[in-house]
Design a protein around this motif. Sequence first.
Motif, short mmCIF file in Angstrom:
data_model
loop_
_atom_site.label_atom_id
_atom_site.label_comp_id
_atom_site.label_asym_id
_atom_site.label_seq_id
_atom_site.Cartn_x
_atom_site.Cartn_y
_atom_site.Cartn_z
N PRO A 278 -0.42 2.74 -7.99
CA PRO A 278 -0.90 4.10 -8.29
C PRO A 278 -2.16 4.49 -7.53
N THR A 279 -3.02 3.52 -7.22
CA THR A 279 -4.29 3.84 -6.56
C THR A 279 -4.20 3.81 -5.04
N TRP A 280 -3.00 3.56 -4.51
CA TRP A 280 -2.85 3.51 -3.04
C TRP A 280 -3.01 4.91 -2.45
N ALA A 281 -3.75 5.01 -1.35
CA ALA A 281 -3.99 6.31 -0.71
C ALA A 281 -3.09 6.48 0.51
N TYR B 34 3.06 9.84 9.37
CA TYR B 34 2.43 9.86 8.06
C TYR B 34 3.11 8.85 7.15
N VAL B 35 2.32 8.19 6.33
CA VAL B 35 2.86 7.25 5.34
C VAL B 35 2.52 7.80 3.95
N SER B 36 3.53 8.22 3.23
CA SER B 36 3.36 8.91 1.95
C SER B 36 3.14 7.93 0.80
N PRO B 37 2.35 8.32 -0.19
CA PRO B 37 2.21 7.47 -1.38
C PRO B 37 3.52 7.35 -2.16
N ALA B 38 4.50 8.20 -1.86
CA ALA B 38 5.80 8.08 -2.52
C ALA B 38 6.49 6.77 -2.17
N LEU B 39 6.07 6.12 -1.09
CA LEU B 39 6.71 4.87 -0.64
C LEU B 39 6.12 3.64 -1.31
N VAL B 40 4.98 3.80 -1.99
CA VAL B 40 4.23 2.64 -2.49
C VAL B 40 4.10 2.74 -4.01
N MET C 15 -7.56 10.11 6.77
CA MET C 15 -7.14 9.63 5.46
C MET C 15 -7.57 8.18 5.28
N PRO C 16 -7.97 7.76 4.12
CA PRO C 16 -8.46 6.40 3.94
C PRO C 16 -7.35 5.38 4.09
N GLU C 17 -7.73 4.22 4.59
CA GLU C 17 -6.78 3.13 4.75
C GLU C 17 -6.86 2.19 3.56
N SER C 18 -5.73 1.55 3.24
CA SER C 18 -5.75 0.52 2.21
C SER C 18 -6.57 -0.65 2.71
N THR C 19 -6.98 -1.54 1.79
CA THR C 19 -7.77 -2.69 2.20
C THR C 19 -7.14 -3.97 1.69
N LEU D 117 2.85 -6.56 -0.66
CA LEU D 117 3.74 -5.72 -1.47
C LEU D 117 3.85 -4.31 -0.87
N SER D 118 2.71 -3.69 -0.57
CA SER D 118 2.74 -2.33 -0.02
C SER D 118 3.45 -2.30 1.33
N LEU D 119 3.20 -3.31 2.14
CA LEU D 119 3.86 -3.37 3.45
C LEU D 119 5.36 -3.47 3.29
N ARG D 120 5.82 -4.32 2.39
CA ARG D 120 7.27 -4.44 2.15
C ARG D 120 7.87 -3.11 1.71
N GLU D 121 7.17 -2.42 0.83
CA GLU D 121 7.69 -1.15 0.31
C GLU D 121 7.76 -0.09 1.40
N ILE D 122 6.73 -0.04 2.24
CA ILE D 122 6.73 0.94 3.33
C ILE D 122 7.85 0.64 4.31
#
Length: 211
Positions: free
Chosen positions: A102-105, A93-99, A1-5, A184-189
């Motif tokens: 909208p474009t986060w994979a 697994y890290v779900s997009p439901a946590l972030v 699965m692709p990683e965020s950048t 932001l994404s890290l905090r949400e996860i």
Amino acid sequence: MPESTRSDVPSPDPFRGGPDDVIALINEFPLAWVAPRDDQAARVATLLPLLADIDVEGQVVSLLGHMAKRNPLYAALEATPSATILFTGPQAYVSPALVSTPTWAPTWNYAQVRIEAEIRFRADLGHEALERLTRFMDTGDQTGWSPRDVGPRYEAMERAIIAFEARVTGITAKFKLGQDETDLSLREILASHPDPVLARWMRRMNAGRQV
């Protein structure tokens, strides 16, 4: 699965970790795959608990373990005394439901330590290998239990196993635990991920960030 950048990912490899991270992973997840470096690897690879020996510079220099003499891995490593040892740490697994982006994979976070080692069997260390493993794993409960507490069965049990030292010749590690996420994404996860062990290791590997 692709990683965020992230545009500010440090160089070199932010997923490598350091010697302290390697030791912490081995100590927390001591059950490792041990496989000979020959064509028998897939057939005889075995999960074994291993304890790390550390030198004065804080580096893992060897691992202490034991196995049943009837394990086919014993004969394989006697014939070819070199092994690949793989420790797997926290993973999920890290779900997009946590972030909220909208474009986060989605992705899979994990940590692993791969060790190349030369194997030396030590018939004289059977009791020490059992005692050390028991003390290490029983640290939290403080029961004081010793392998000899099984009574008359102990001598036969000790004869049935063989201790070994795995002298480290190389270590590679990867700790893919959110270092490439935006703050932001890290905090949400971290706020919502259901695996507390994964979240703890993500915090460890991102300790310098404001999350």
